[in-house]
Write an enzyme that holds these catalytic residues in place. Structure first.
Site, mmCIF file in Angstrom:
data_model
loop_
_atom_site.group_PDB
_atom_site.id
_atom_site.type_symbol
_atom_site.label_atom_id
_atom_site.label_comp_id
_atom_site.label_asym_id
_atom_site.label_seq_id
_atom_site.Cartn_x
_atom_site.Cartn_y
_atom_site.Cartn_z
ATOM 1 N N SER A 135 77.352 66.638 -24.086
ATOM 2 C CA SER A 135 76.253 66.148 -23.261
ATOM 3 C C SER A 135 76.841 65.293 -22.144
ATOM 4 O O SER A 135 77.971 64.788 -22.256
ATOM 5 C CB SER A 135 75.300 65.289 -24.103
ATOM 6 N N TYR A 148 73.044 57.651 -29.638
ATOM 7 C CA TYR A 148 73.335 59.015 -29.200
ATOM 8 C C TYR A 148 74.578 59.066 -28.323
ATOM 9 O O TYR A 148 75.444 59.930 -28.506
ATOM 10 C CB TYR A 148 72.132 59.582 -28.441
#
Length: 250
Positions: A135, A148
């Site tokens: 990501s 995250y």
């Protein structure tokens, strides 16, 4: 699994929806026999039937599940580490440790379990490829996202470390780091709150799962000497993790 000796096998985790499903369909269209892994076996079986693949139940957070999944694979040419996700959006002061554990188990240790288990088969294939979907959160931090972002940083470093460790081995490694992709990601992050999830993509044109799948397909179709180390892909409306151009909603 009974396959002809020259059949190339691609394993895709988190394949029951979103990027995983789109990737499975793309690789199948390229001639791979795709083994789809996820917890939602009923959904996997539907997709596998449509693309001529194999559906196997898989929970990357469970060692026994990973071992059982990997044990039945006769060979592996491509591994797509796609299983992952986020839970919650809280500042460090209010961090939910269970959410953190889930994110680290899924994104980091899940990638480790699958990669460790399948590396011998990938090497044996003579032209293995590991694609890890990380990501843009693997590059920058943003407020309320420490659980995250820390997990994605760790997952990415795990993958990048392999680039040196596997020098001289017939295995290529590609990290694909997407920005905003409209999938079930935000729905999972916000515990099924559809309204809150929709606001993430409000006023922008996000990427879709097929955008990422096509990149995986391109990577998998390169000749053995070509290694695409890292690919960062974002919507035109996104500059970084927290900076978007949003149009006014009527």
């Amino acid at each position: 699994m009974s396959l002809s000796p020259d059949t190339r096998v691609a394993v895709v985790t988190g394949a029951s929806s979103g990027i995983g499903e789109a990737t499975a369909r793309t690789l199948a269209a390229q001639g791979f026999h795709v083994v789809l892994g996820a917890r939602r076996l009923d959904r996997l079986e539907e997709i596998a039937a449509e693309i001529g693949g194999t559906a196997l139940e898989l929970d990357v957070t469970d060692e026994d599940s990973v071992d059982a999944f990997c044990a039945v694979l006769p060979r592996v040419d491509v591994l797509v580490n796609n299983a992952g996700g986020a839970k919650g959006l809280a500042p460090v002061l209010e961090a939910d440790l269970d959410d953190w554990r889930w994110m680290w188990e899924t994104n980091v240790l899940g990638t480790l379990r699958m990669t460790k288990a399948l590396l011998p088969k990938l090497i044996e294939s003579g032209d293995g490829l590991i694609v890890t979907v990380t990501s843009v959160a693997a590059f920058t931090a943003y407020d309320n996202g420490s659980g995250y972002t820390s997990a994605k940083h760790a997952q990415a470093v795990l993958h990048r470390t392999l680039r040196g460790e596997l020098l001289g081995k017939p295995v290529r490694l590609t990290e694909i780091a997407p920005g905003a992709v409209e999938t079930e990601f935000s729905l999972v992050r916000f515990g099924g709150d559809e309204e809150r999830a929709a606001k993430v993509y409000e006023g922008i044109t996000p990427l879709v799962a097929q955008d990422i799948a096509e990149i995986v397909g391109f990577v998998a179709s390169r000749p053995p000497h070509v290694n695409l180390d890292q690919i960062i892909v974002k919507p035109r409306d996104q500059a970084d993790s927290g900076r978007f151009h949003r149009t006014a909603q009527s």
